[in-house]
Design an enzyme around this catalytic site. Sequence first.
Site, PDB file in Angstrom:
ATOM      1  N   LYS A   1      30.520  37.540  60.179  1.00 16.77           N
ATOM      2  CA  LYS A   1      31.347  37.222  59.017  1.00 16.77           C
ATOM      3  C   LYS A   1      31.250  35.731  58.685  1.00 16.77           C
ATOM      4  O   LYS A   1      31.106  35.346  57.520  1.00 16.77           O
ATOM      5  CB  LYS A   1      32.805  37.588  59.280  1.00 16.77           C
ATOM      6  CG  LYS A   1      33.732  37.294  58.088  1.00 16.77           C
ATOM      7  CD  LYS A   1      35.191  37.523  58.419  1.00 16.77           C
ATOM      8  CE  LYS A   1      35.740  36.411  59.283  1.00 16.77           C
ATOM      9  NZ  LYS A   1      37.233  36.423  59.355  1.00 16.77           N
ATOM     10  N   SER A   2      31.320  34.891  59.694  1.00 16.84           N
ATOM     11  CA  SER A   2      31.282  33.446  59.479  1.00 16.84           C
ATOM     12  C   SER A   2      29.969  33.006  58.853  1.00 16.84           C
ATOM     13  O   SER A   2      29.941  32.187  57.923  1.00 16.84           O
ATOM     14  CB  SER A   2      31.489  32.708  60.807  1.00 16.84           C
ATOM     15  OG  SER A   2      32.735  33.016  61.364  1.00 16.84           O
TER      16      SER A   2
ATOM     17  N   ARG B   1      29.348  31.520  54.882  1.00 13.51           N
ATOM     18  CA  ARG B   1      28.683  30.230  54.671  1.00 13.51           C
ATOM     19  C   ARG B   1      27.386  30.404  53.889  1.00 13.51           C
ATOM     20  O   ARG B   1      27.064  29.610  53.006  1.00 13.51           O
ATOM     21  CB  ARG B   1      28.411  29.568  56.024  1.00 13.51           C
ATOM     22  CG  ARG B   1      29.659  28.973  56.677  1.00 13.51           C
ATOM     23  CD  ARG B   1      29.453  28.765  58.176  1.00 13.51           C
ATOM     24  NE  ARG B   1      30.584  28.085  58.797  1.00 13.51           N
ATOM     25  CZ  ARG B   1      31.735  28.691  59.102  1.00 13.51           C
ATOM     26  NH1 ARG B   1      31.891  29.972  58.847  1.00 13.51           N
ATOM     27  NH2 ARG B   1      32.714  28.006  59.681  1.00 13.51           N
TER      28      ARG B   1
ATOM     29  N   SER C   1      39.115  24.764  61.415  1.00 15.91           N
ATOM     30  CA  SER C   1      37.844  24.073  61.168  1.00 15.91           C
ATOM     31  C   SER C   1      37.288  24.415  59.789  1.00 15.91           C
ATOM     32  O   SER C   1      36.389  23.739  59.291  1.00 15.91           O
ATOM     33  CB  SER C   1      36.821  24.449  62.239  1.00 15.91           C
ATOM     34  OG  SER C   1      36.502  25.828  62.170  1.00 15.91           O
ATOM     35  N   GLN C   2      37.814  25.475  59.170  1.00 16.64           N
ATOM     36  CA  GLN C   2      37.333  25.848  57.837  1.00 16.64           C
ATOM     37  C   GLN C   2      37.588  24.752  56.802  1.00 16.64           C
ATOM     38  O   GLN C   2      36.852  24.645  55.820  1.00 16.64           O
ATOM     39  CB  GLN C   2      37.979  27.158  57.384  1.00 16.64           C
ATOM     40  CG  GLN C   2      37.475  28.370  58.139  1.00 16.64           C
ATOM     41  CD  GLN C   2      38.159  29.648  57.721  1.00 16.64           C
ATOM     42  OE1 GLN C   2      38.970  29.665  56.796  1.00 16.64           O
ATOM     43  NE2 GLN C   2      37.844  30.734  58.403  1.00 16.64           N
TER      44      GLN C   2
ATOM     45  N   ASP D   1      39.186  32.887  68.374  1.00 13.33           N
ATOM     46  CA  ASP D   1      39.159  34.231  67.794  1.00 13.33           C
ATOM     47  C   ASP D   1      39.010  35.306  68.863  1.00 13.33           C
ATOM     48  O   ASP D   1      39.303  36.481  68.614  1.00 13.33           O
ATOM     49  CB  ASP D   1      38.026  34.368  66.773  1.00 13.33           C
ATOM     50  CG  ASP D   1      38.437  33.904  65.382  1.00 13.33           C
ATOM     51  OD1 ASP D   1      39.644  33.621  65.174  1.00 13.33           O
ATOM     52  OD2 ASP D   1      37.565  33.800  64.502  1.00 13.33           O
TER      53      ASP D   1
ATOM     54  N   LYS E   1      38.251  44.771  57.303  1.00  8.39           N
ATOM     55  CA  LYS E   1      38.112  43.350  56.985  1.00  8.39           C
ATOM     56  C   LYS E   1      36.784  42.793  57.496  1.00  8.39           C
ATOM     57  O   LYS E   1      36.139  41.989  56.817  1.00  8.39           O
ATOM     58  CB  LYS E   1      39.287  42.576  57.580  1.00  8.39           C
ATOM     59  CG  LYS E   1      39.268  41.065  57.322  1.00  8.39           C
ATOM     60  CD  LYS E   1      40.502  40.427  57.926  1.00  8.39           C
ATOM     61  CE  LYS E   1      40.461  38.909  57.804  1.00  8.39           C
ATOM     62  NZ  LYS E   1      40.628  38.449  56.416  1.00  8.39           N
TER      63      LYS E   1
END
Length: 423
Positions: A10-11, A15, A156-157, A296, A401
């Site tokens: 997902k990350s 990005r 951190s986002q 997480d 999700k």
Amino acid sequence: MALVDIPGSKSLTARALFLAAAADGVTTLQRPLRSDDTEGFAEGLTRLGYRVGRTPDAWQVDGRPQGPALAEADVYCRDGATTARFLPTLAAAGHGTYRFDASPQMRRRPLLPLTRALRDLGVDLRHEEAEGHHPLTVRAAGVEGGDVVLDAGQSSQYLTALLLLGPLTRTGLRITVTDLVSVPYVEITIAMMRAFGVEVGREGNTYVVPPGGYRATTYAIEPDASTASYFFAAAALTGGEVTVPGLGERALQGDLGFVDVLRRMGARVDVGADRTTVSGTGELHGVTVNMRDISDTMPTLAAIAPFASGPVRIEDVANTRVKECDRLEACAENLRRLGAEVATGPDWIEIRPGAGGSRPGGSLTGADIKTYGDHRIVMSFAVTGLRIPGISFDDPGCVRKTFPGFHEAFAELAKVLRKGSDG
């Protein structure tokens, strides 16, 4: 042995979508994650006027270095934190008026440090209701660039959003960070920016991002390491063996470090060039671990902690209180429902061994897990369910999700693990 095919990260997908939209040319993303969060991000780009072509195994994005194609747009970010934080930042580099809103769950999550930094850079950004929360409107006229100070101690986002913005500014950015959590996610961002042609510098606590934009490329998304943690934990808990291909020594994601925690607890771990294998040994030791950088996976560890032979203490995870829910308290509440002994503090949780029966955790009983609509709570306690019958969830579907097919994939894994064990 179970060979598990984990969906894309997902990350990385979020990005990559930002980078592809900002790049000069057409970018192809291979094996992107298809879930509610990433589909919401892609839909947000479409609403801003970017072209996103989607096939089952690849997405193509027509980049627009000058910003959104539309002068006005209304974007609904669903539950996605990356969508809700990255897209307003991307829109700020364009020219137009863009309104962003999100689900009630996402509306509760903070983004004030990011919006303050954007305002310090001259962005006209207004919160419509609660300051520092959605909904918000960006009246964009491009971003000049310059120096900015950021507190990324909650997420951190915030820093990732500004790093991604940097090459789209006229003069570049110098971002001085006063606090930072989940450092490996920032390293992911910097590595991915490099793949799109931008080199980020570092001077102490200051990140230096040059102007000049991004170049389009073909980018392969690696499997999601956070999602893999549930399958690795299942192996450690049951004495089985799980291999995840595509995650190995060259993986970008820091959450693969969760296997090092399992190793400390007694599992056998083999990290190869392009795959990782975890084998349970029939015993889990107690452990004290700082999970600030891999927070997480905190719920994953909490969910198997009652089966350890000694206390499991997880420290420095205050930021888990401002995720999809207060994950620290959600884990504590649900573990107590199962009969576990749990203590919590502002940034820590300690789970003591479940006494009774012939092995640790023997006194625990099934219960209905209160998920708070949080996918990670469901997936974590699904692992607990491998040892405790009678576990159910008040909202099992919230896994869409990040992993819509989780329950089916985990049920298949459970079958394999049961065949390879004594039951």
